[in-house]
Design a protein around this motif. Structure first.
Motif, short mmCIF file in Angstrom:
data_model
loop_
_atom_site.label_atom_id
_atom_site.label_comp_id
_atom_site.label_asym_id
_atom_site.label_seq_id
_atom_site.Cartn_x
_atom_site.Cartn_y
_atom_site.Cartn_z
N SER A 89 45.61 3.68 83.18
CA SER A 89 44.38 3.10 82.77
C SER A 89 43.08 3.50 83.36
O SER A 89 41.85 3.27 82.70
CB SER A 89 44.37 1.38 83.11
OG SER A 89 44.66 1.10 84.56
N HIS A 90 43.11 4.22 84.51
CA HIS A 90 41.85 4.93 85.25
C HIS A 90 41.45 6.18 84.57
O HIS A 90 40.46 6.54 84.93
CB HIS A 90 42.12 4.90 86.76
CG HIS A 90 43.31 5.99 87.32
ND1 HIS A 90 44.49 5.53 86.73
CD2 HIS A 90 43.33 7.05 87.67
CE1 HIS A 90 45.45 6.54 87.33
NE2 HIS A 90 44.58 7.75 87.85
N ILE A 91 42.49 6.62 83.86
CA ILE A 91 41.95 8.10 83.06
C ILE A 91 42.04 7.85 81.74
O ILE A 91 41.29 8.81 81.13
CB ILE A 91 42.81 9.06 83.63
CG1 ILE A 91 44.24 8.83 83.01
CG2 ILE A 91 42.70 9.32 85.04
CD1 ILE A 91 45.25 10.07 83.25
N ALA A 92 42.32 6.72 81.09
CA ALA A 92 42.56 6.58 79.73
C ALA A 92 41.40 5.53 79.14
O ALA A 92 41.68 4.56 79.51
CB ALA A 92 43.83 6.57 78.94
N ASP A 93 40.72 5.64 77.97
CA ASP A 93 39.96 4.54 77.74
C ASP A 93 40.75 3.76 76.48
O ASP A 93 40.40 2.62 76.52
CB ASP A 93 38.69 5.13 76.93
CG ASP A 93 37.87 5.96 77.83
OD1 ASP A 93 37.58 5.60 78.87
OD2 ASP A 93 37.39 7.17 77.43
N LEU A 94 41.58 4.14 75.82
CA LEU A 94 42.19 3.57 74.76
C LEU A 94 43.79 4.02 74.66
O LEU A 94 44.31 5.12 74.98
CB LEU A 94 41.45 3.87 73.55
CG LEU A 94 40.13 3.39 73.24
CD1 LEU A 94 39.93 3.87 71.78
CD2 LEU A 94 40.28 1.87 73.28
#
Length: 520
Positions: free
Chosen positions: A100-105
């Motif tokens: 979650s800290h590197i992917a927006d969706l």
């Protein structure tokens, strides 16, 4: 470097040159990532593959990919859903927790993923398709041995981990698991082993593992009650190349890589092994040098460069501010490294060809630190001027390839203002000529080129062509990678040969016995 997924071959041709063999790979049912030469002016952001003349290209291979690429109609970066040194996430809850800290969706669906599988990576060398990473599309398809062997589980190495399981003539090799650096990676490793034993409904009579006592794969094997067979790392490389080429007789194995635990407790990596799956003799190797800081030197090629200079000039090397690697250290750091090198503290001895690449790359100013494995060596390969065929001297004496004249010649060229491209090419050519010199000295007509250094196209093609012109029969990898992804296959081959050796079964054969010219 990141891979790119394109809608079709037309888009791919805008980015890269695609020979017929590569087109066949791209459009094959296996649909691997294929390394291709980037076209001048290709519309790709530089940070997709910084400083790299190649791009990894793949075509859509799932219905979702086809829908996305048809809608977008432009190339996209396609990379696996995981952090470095961790396996791919296989469900949305895990993905949201870890990424979650590197992917927006996150795009999710209701079809569960049974097991992780990276994309395979292939390239075309000397007109033939060959694998650099064996995973989706290829694993767990078996490699066929020349004859039936006992059921053996091989647990591979530490980096680019795979496991292998022999069933009669077939050796089933797992998908790429990755580096066993994290609890998540170890859990994936254990799941793959459990899956294999359940799928093929067999019980191994032995477990083959690397000699390195600290590898997680070795520790896992040692917790088992099964019969254990330790296999020297570079012997496994040689045995893997012989096995996939269907060769049972002896060969000279040029086994060059970054790290492998040697029979003498040092870090091997620039080895010439004469033998087969049953036994080998270490007939030559690179002149040893130290790695100040141990594993830290892998991430800082400047340390390797300083170690090479220390071998040549002693403490005077610390005053060479005209050289980029020396200049990059503060005075206090230089003194600390001098103490380490002078006393041999936290400075293991190595014969690694991979580290020699790193040291030369740092000396000519390409990389003092790296952010991923092989970065400095890749930069050295890509810098090399392909029109240069002159070689630096690298004499062979008493089964030792001495890199000192090579380094001295490179330093002289650097002083004279010779371009890094010429220096890099002369370095590669020196290795090719040195390789030929050892092969000529040994006299074995069959030569296997194996180990991670032979992911270098320039080195591989020039060495193979030079040896072939001199009358040698050259063996290269095709079905498994030359890197540690092929180690598990070699471990199976070595273990099978040992189980077939009555002396070994009676306990009079000691694997890993030392001796520079004795058989192992």
């Amino acid at each position: 470097p990141f891979a790119l997924m394109v809608h079709d071959l037309t888009q791919a041709r805008v980015l890269c040159d695609i020979p017929a063999e590569a087109e066949a790979l791209l459009t094959s049912p296996e649909a691997p990532i294929v390394l291709l030469r980037r076209r001048p002016g290709a519309p790709v952001a530089e940070n997709v593959a910084p400083g790299n003349p190649n791009l990894g290209i793949m075509l859509p291979y799932t219905p979702l990919h086809h829908l996305l690429l048809r809608e977008l109609d432009f190339p996209v970066v396609a990379t696996s859903g995981n952090l470095s040194d961790e396996p791919i996430c296989t469900d949305e809850q895990e993905a949201m927790q870890r990424l979650s800290h590197i992917a927006d969706l996150f795009l999710v669906h209701d079809r569960p993923i049974a097991r992780h599988a990276d994309d395979s990576v292939a390239w075309v060398v000397l007109g033939e398709p060959r694998l650099l990473r064996r995973a989706r599309g290829y694993a767990p398809l078996p490699v066929l041995l020349a004859q039936d062997v006992p059921t053996i589980l091989a647990v591979g190495a530490h980096q680019k981990s795979t496991i292998a399981l022999s069933v009669n003539r077939q050796v089933f090799i797992s998908q790429h698991i990755g580096d066993l650096e994290t609890p998540e990676a170890l859990a994936a490793f254990e799941r793959v082993i459990a899956d294999f034993l359940r799928l093929y409904e067999v019980t191994p009579v032995a477990i083959a593992h690397d000699l390195h006592p600290d590898y997680l794969s070795t520790r896992w094997a040692q917790q088992s009650s099964a019969h254990l067979i330790p296999v020297q790392h570079h012997h496994a490389h040689l045995a893997a190349c012989l096995a996939e080429n269907g060769v049972s007789g002896p060969a000279l194995g040029v086994t060059w890589d970054g790290t492998g635990y040697g029979l003498d407790g040092t870090v091997w990596g620039g080895e010439f092994l004469l033998g087969d799956a049953a036994a080998f003799t270490r007939v030559a190797h690179l002149r040893p040098f130290r790695l100040p800081g141990g594993d830290t030197a892998i991430h800082e090629p400047r340390r390797v460069a300083l170690a090479l200079l220390w071998e040549l000039y002693g403490e005077a090397a610390l005053e060479r501010d005209d050289l980029a690697p020396v200049r990059s250290f503060r005075p206090a750091e230089r003194q600390l490294l001098a103490q380490m090198l002078g006393r041999g503290v936290n400075s293991p001895v190595t014969t690694s060809a991979g580290r020699l690449f790193d040291g030369i790359a740092a000396l000519i100013g390409l990389h003092q630190r790296v952010s991923f494995e092989g970065q400095a060596a890749m930069a050295l390969e890509f810098a090399a001027d392909p029109t240069v065929y002159k070689a630096y001297p690298m004499p062979l004496a008493d089964a030792l390839l001495d890199w000192q004249p090579l380094v001295e010649a490179a330093l002289e060229d650097l002083r004279r203002g010779v371009s890094p491209g010429v220096i890099a090419a002369r370095f590669h050519n020196a290795l090719v000529e040195a390789l030929l010199a050892v092969a000529t000295m040994v006299g074995e007509k069959r030569v296997a080129l194996t180990g991670g250094c032979f992911q270098n196209r320039l080195l591989t093609e020039r060495a193979a062509q030079r040896l072939s012109r001199a009358g040698f029969d050259v063996l290269l990898h095709r079905q498994v990678p030359p890197n540690d992804g092929g180690i598990s296959l070699g471990q199976v081959a070595v273990a099978a040969a040992r189980l077939d050796d009555k002396l070994y079964m009676e306990g009079t054969h000691v694997p890993g016995c030392t001796g520079e010219s004795g058989k192992h």
